[in-house]
Design a protein around this motif. Structure first.
Motif, PDB file in Angstrom:
ATOM      1  N   UNK A  90       0.828  -1.212   0.000  1.00  8.85           N
ATOM      2  CA  UNK A  90       0.000   0.000   0.000  1.00  8.85           C
ATOM      3  C   UNK A  90       0.862   1.262   0.000  1.00  8.85           C
ATOM      4  N   UNK A  91       1.968   1.245   0.723  1.00 10.86           N
ATOM      5  CA  UNK A  91       2.756   2.476   0.895  1.00 10.86           C
ATOM      6  C   UNK A  91       3.615   2.832  -0.318  1.00 10.86           C
ATOM      7  N   UNK A 110       2.435   8.416   3.822  1.00  8.33           N
ATOM      8  CA  UNK A 110       2.075   7.517   4.915  1.00  8.33           C
ATOM      9  C   UNK A 110       0.702   7.869   5.500  1.00  8.33           C
ATOM     10  N   UNK A 111       0.361   9.163   5.554  1.00  8.09           N
ATOM     11  CA  UNK A 111      -0.932   9.560   6.143  1.00  8.09           C
ATOM     12  C   UNK A 111      -2.064   8.973   5.293  1.00  8.09           C
ATOM     13  N   UNK A 112      -1.903   9.045   3.980  1.00  5.61           N
ATOM     14  CA  UNK A 112      -2.953   8.524   3.103  1.00  5.61           C
ATOM     15  C   UNK A 112      -2.958   6.993   3.155  1.00  5.61           C
ATOM     16  N   UNK A 113      -1.757   6.389   3.097  1.00  6.57           N
ATOM     17  CA  UNK A 113      -1.658   4.932   3.085  1.00  6.57           C
ATOM     18  C   UNK A 113      -2.210   4.298   4.351  1.00  6.57           C
ATOM     19  N   UNK A 152      -8.686   5.205  -5.476  1.00 12.75           N
ATOM     20  CA  UNK A 152      -8.085   6.449  -5.003  1.00 12.75           C
ATOM     21  C   UNK A 152      -6.585   6.317  -4.781  1.00 12.75           C
ATOM     22  N   UNK A 153      -6.081   5.083  -4.660  1.00  5.24           N
ATOM     23  CA  UNK A 153      -4.635   4.898  -4.435  1.00  5.24           C
ATOM     24  C   UNK A 153      -3.847   4.879  -5.743  1.00  5.24           C
ATOM     25  N   UNK A 154      -4.533   4.572  -6.861  1.00  4.00           N
ATOM     26  CA  UNK A 154      -3.839   4.512  -8.153  1.00  4.00           C
ATOM     27  C   UNK A 154      -3.011   3.249  -8.294  1.00  4.00           C
TER      28      UNK A 154
END
Ligand code: SF4
Length: 369
Positions: free
Chosen positions: A48-49, A54-57, A88-90
């Motif tokens: 994910x990261x 990091x805040x979004x992940x 939203x993460x792409x």
């Protein structure tokens, strides 16, 4: 045993190594997967990261852990649900690979996670960095995990003057990182270098006066002196700009949706059938979305909303929706003619999702005309 590197002797390297670990123990951010590292939590985090703040992940990591508590639950989930959770993460290939790897672990390995970096590399979507990070954090394998933060820290620490995006510079970073890692503390060491890159040795204006490596770093800057020269990069691939038309073919109650091929951008997501054009190539203002669309069935067509830009890592799209109001049902050869409600449940690219609510509302009113 550390060996010397150009410009830095063994004693300096060992001093920096100890100072780095001590700094990390004091200053690491409290993150849920660090509390009791287990392969599922760490693997999810590492996937994910990638390319994500990091805040979004963290929000996505929590969503995945709360929805699918273990690898068996993730493996059994429909791919479409996983893609929706990823929205939203792409870089959707990461989500598809995550799902495939979960199925490999759950169904082919009886739920047993890989242990070594070599075993992790066999999992879909797991590259050299990710494999090294998981194996070192979960099993203390003595292998360097080199991500963007590590490239920056090491290239500055040694003042590497070769481009790190070319083998000549990259090989120097890799050789040093492998030598520098502390076998007894491999996972902690890897996380410490990455954390230093994220918190102190930032891309712009690093905080050298707060850095544990400052006494031995070959690029250390006096306070407020600015940004050191490394890392040097030879250059990025030019981002190409294209025009993209999303054809919204609807009779008011139903809409034509198409699943994109599994590979390539937005792989496996559902879209309004799109067409790409070179920016400067002449093309019809209203391109027909499919040859089988009978002209008589088209009641109207119009540009919907303002054109907008959508940027991916290597492409910039000037996007525009074109709504085709038709009567009856088109005989589509690709994708599916479906009620808007069903279309709403599909995982979609962010470029479409950002306008979905307004667009759907506006198309549903066509039914009454
Ligand atoms: S001293 Fe400065 S340039 Fe060197 S590693 Fe630390 S923050 Fe980066």
């Amino acid at each position: 045993m550390l060996k010397s590197f150009e410009g830095m002797n063994k004693a300096s390297l060992a001093t920096g190594q100890r100072a780095l670990i001590a700094w990390y123990r004091e200053n690491q951010r409290s993150l849920p997967w660090r509390e009791a590292p287990n392969p599922y939590a760490v693997w999810l985090c590492e996937i994910i990261m990638q390319q994500t703040r990091i805040e979004q992940g963290l929000k996505y990591w929590n969503k995945f852990i709360n929805t699918w508590a273990d690898v068996h639950a993730l493996a059994k989930a429909p791919l479409d649900d996983v893609l929706r959770a990823w929205q939203g993460l792409g870089y959707y290939s990461r989500a598809r690979n995550l799902h495939r790897a979960a199925q490999t672990i759950a169904f082919e390995r009886d739920g047993q996670f890989p242990v070594t970096a070599v075993e992790w590399r066999e999992m879909p979507g797991v590259g050299a960095y990710t494999a090294a990070a998981i194996a070192s954090i979960c099993h203390n394998e003595s292998i360097a995990a080199v991500d963007g933060n590590v490239l920056r820290v090491v290239s500055r620490y040694l003042d590497i003057q070769e481009p790190i995006d070319r083998p000549i510079g990259r090989n120097q970073v890799d050789a040093f990182a492998s030598e520098w890692i502390r076998a007894e503390d491999a996972g902690t060491h890897n996380q410490a270098v990455m954390e230093l890159g994220a918190l102190v040795c930032k891309p712009k204006s690093p905080h050298c006066s707060d850095c544990p490596l400052e006494p031995t770093c070959l690029s250390a800057q006096p306070a407020a002196a600015g940004t050191p020269v490394p890392p040097i990069k030879q250059g990025k691939t030019k981002v190409k700009t294209l025009k993209m038309i999303f054809n919204v073919v609807t009779n008011g109650t139903h809409v034509w949706m198409r699943e994109r091929p599994a590979t390539g951008i937005w792989g496996g997501l559902w879209e309004f059938p799109s067409q790409e054009f070179q920016l400067n190539t002449a093309q019809p203002e209203y391109p027909p979305p499919e040859a089988s669309l009978i002209p008589d069935s088209v009641l109207g067509r119009r540009l919907w909303g303002e054109p907008f830009e959508h940027i991916l890592s290597h492409r910039r799209f000037r996007c525009q929706f074109v709504v085709w109001h038709i009567k009856g049902e088109p005989s589509v050869t690709q994708g599916k003619w479906m009620p808007w409600k069903e279309a709403e449940s599909k995982a979609r690219p962010r470029a479409i999702d950002r306008c979905w609510e307004r667009l759907e509302k506006s198309c549903l009113t066509l039914n009454n005309r």
